[in-house]
Design a protein around this motif. Structure first.
Motif, short mmCIF file in Angstrom:
data_model
loop_
_atom_site.label_atom_id
_atom_site.label_comp_id
_atom_site.label_asym_id
_atom_site.label_seq_id
_atom_site.Cartn_x
_atom_site.Cartn_y
_atom_site.Cartn_z
N GLY A 1 38.91 56.01 41.12
CA GLY A 1 38.40 54.87 40.75
C GLY A 1 39.20 54.61 39.33
N VAL A 2 39.11 55.31 38.55
CA VAL A 2 39.67 55.28 37.15
C VAL A 2 40.96 55.03 37.14
CG1 VAL A 2 39.91 56.46 34.89
CG2 VAL A 2 37.49 56.47 35.98
N VAL A 3 41.67 55.99 38.11
CA VAL A 3 43.10 55.70 37.93
C VAL A 3 43.53 54.41 38.59
CG1 VAL A 3 45.36 56.64 39.21
CG2 VAL A 3 43.35 58.20 38.23
N THR B 1 50.72 47.69 46.69
CA THR B 1 50.43 48.68 47.59
C THR B 1 49.86 49.90 47.05
OG1 THR B 1 52.59 47.98 48.74
CG2 THR B 1 51.72 50.29 49.16
N VAL B 2 50.31 50.44 45.81
CA VAL B 2 49.62 51.53 45.20
C VAL B 2 48.08 51.36 44.96
CG1 VAL B 2 49.40 52.93 43.27
CG2 VAL B 2 51.76 52.26 43.96
N SER B 3 47.44 50.07 44.47
CA SER B 3 46.50 49.89 44.28
C SER B 3 45.57 49.90 45.45
CB SER B 3 46.22 48.43 43.57
OG SER B 3 46.76 48.34 42.31
N TRP C 1 45.51 51.61 36.68
CA TRP C 1 46.94 51.08 37.25
C TRP C 1 46.97 49.72 36.87
CZ3 TRP C 1 50.99 53.50 39.18
CH2 TRP C 1 51.86 52.79 39.72
N SER C 2 46.21 48.95 36.48
CA SER C 2 46.43 47.59 36.49
C SER C 2 46.57 47.16 34.86
CB SER C 2 45.18 46.65 36.65
OG SER C 2 44.25 47.11 35.78
N SER D 1 50.41 48.06 52.86
CA SER D 1 49.46 47.53 51.85
C SER D 1 48.17 47.00 52.80
CB SER D 1 50.08 46.70 50.80
OG SER D 1 49.16 46.14 49.85
N ASP D 2 48.47 45.98 53.44
CA ASP D 2 47.58 45.15 54.09
C ASP D 2 46.78 46.45 54.87
OD1 ASP D 2 47.75 42.61 53.53
OD2 ASP D 2 49.33 42.17 54.86
#
Length: 398
Positions: free
Chosen positions: A188-190, A214-216, A194-195, A2-3
């Motif tokens: 960007g829309v996805v 991680t996904v974001s 996602w949030s 993620s980082d």
């Protein structure tokens, strides 16, 4: 992981912003470019601020809540510049909003985000999550929903503004540039949608990831990469075309090599003085000079060979698939053989022998000449019919 994705996306966007800033300093100022520059810089900063590694620096004395609040503020400001960019790019004036209206919306969203954060009064847990008590869950969930809605709105506006340009761009590289940026908008829309699962999590458990998950972060890195790829293709299309032309000329120069060598070996007088031959390495114009001179030398040799060309070559190849380049290559090969044995053919031109450009393929400019001679040279070296034709010629003359 993620980082890595977060910091990589941040580095890519900041590098794009630095490059765009350097371009702006050399060229004229333009509102569209400045809006895009501001978005790239702020979005890159927000990715770095909201990375788990940055939020987790609380053990080093950093206030994690302040870092999260600052990251959200910077990210919301990036969306405001994205909305401004969409309005500036929109080809329909009726859909454009005034800068003052855009500024009012941006300030309102920022104020609402801050007020909802204060109303929620969250705390930061040891694992980096925001924790809200039962009274603070609704303000925290409303804050997540407000940001996601604002992000989707800005991205949809940008998509609508860019969609006509994907069809109307004058060149292929510019069309691909717009398509890649449209793909970045879709990602960007996805990323924004996602949030929305965070809303349910906040309302049920009162917990929210303080940093991006991680996904974001992966979606953010993909989005940043597509934006940069689209920007570079659009900006460097001229350089790409020049490089493609240079490679094409190099290929033609090499393809013509065997034909030129055969002519030059048989007729050294067609060659120009060696002192005029430029070095090809590091000289973009050198390959053009060398290639065009090679074309001239081949044509000079072809003129000398007219008296030696066999009048029946075209008839010998009549049973093969019609190919004007092959006929020309075979005519040159047999003429070279006749030159070596001193055999001339009076009136060969009038008797139907092939000449450059026969078959309706007469070159109209120097570049067309290069393409034609490349085809002839390829057939001269690679066609299996030419050795058979030379054997037939030797048998006939023997």
């Amino acid at each position: 992981m993620s980082d890595l994705a977060a910091y990589l996306g941040a580095a890519v966007l900041m590098a794009l912003a630095a490059w765009a800033f350097a371009v702006e300093l050399r060229g004229g100022r333009h509102p569209i470019r400045w809006a895009g520059l501001a978005f790239a810089l702020l979005e890159g900063c927000s990715l770095a601020l909201l990375a788990p590694g940055t939020v987790g620096l609380s053990h080093a004395g950093v206030d994690g809540l302040s870092v999260i609040a600052l990251g959200d503020t910077v990210r919301t400001a990036a969306l405001s510049f994205l909305m401004l960019l969409a309005c500036l790019l929109n080809p329909r004036p009726a859909r454009r909003r005034s800068p003052s209206g855009q500024a009012a919306i941006a300030v309102s969203v920022q104020v609402a985000m801050v007020l909802l954060f204060v109303a929620a009064r969250p705390t930061l847990s040891a694992d980096g999550n925001l924790v809200a008590d039962p009274h603070g869950r609704w303000p925290l969930a409303a804050r997540v929903a407000l940001f996601a809605a604002y992000a989707v709105w800005a991205l949809v506006e940008l998509f609508i503004a860019l969609l006509p340009q994907a069809r109307l761009s004058p060149t292929g590289p510019l069309r691909w540039s717009v398509r890649l940026i449209l793909a970045a908008v879709c990602v960007g829309v996805v990323w924004s949608l996602w949030s929305y699962d965070d809303i349910i999590r906040v309302l049920r458990y009162g917990r929210l990831d303080g940093s991006e998950d991680t996904v974001s972060n992966i979606l953010g890195a993909v989005c940043a990469t597509l934006v940069v790829a689209g920007a570079l293709i659009g900006k460097w299309s001229v350089a790409f075309r020049a490089t493609a032309r240079w490679l094409r000329l190099c290929r033609c120069y090499l393809v013509m090599g065997p034909l030129w060598s055969a002519l030059h070996q048989a007729m050294p007088q067609i060659g120009f003085p060696e002192g005029g031959r430029p070095l090809l390495a590091g000289r973009p114009a050198g390959i053009e000079f060398a290639l065009y001179r090679r074309v001239i030398e081949i044509l000079d040799g072809r003129l000398v060979l007219r008296a030696y060309q066999h009048p029946a070559v075209a008839a010998w190849l009549a049973q093969s698939p019609p190919d004007a380049a092959l006929v020309e290559a075979a005519t040159i090969a047999t003429a070279l053989e006749n030159l070596r044995h001193g055999r001339r053919f009076a009136g060969s031109r009038e008797s139907g022998a092939a000449t450059i450009g026969d078959g309706g393929l007469a070159p109209t400019d120097l570049d067309a000449e290069v393409q034609w001679l490349s085809r002839v040279a390829w057939a001269f070296r690679r066609s299996p019919l030419i050795p058979e034709l030379l054997e037939r010629l030797r048998a006939e003359e023997g």
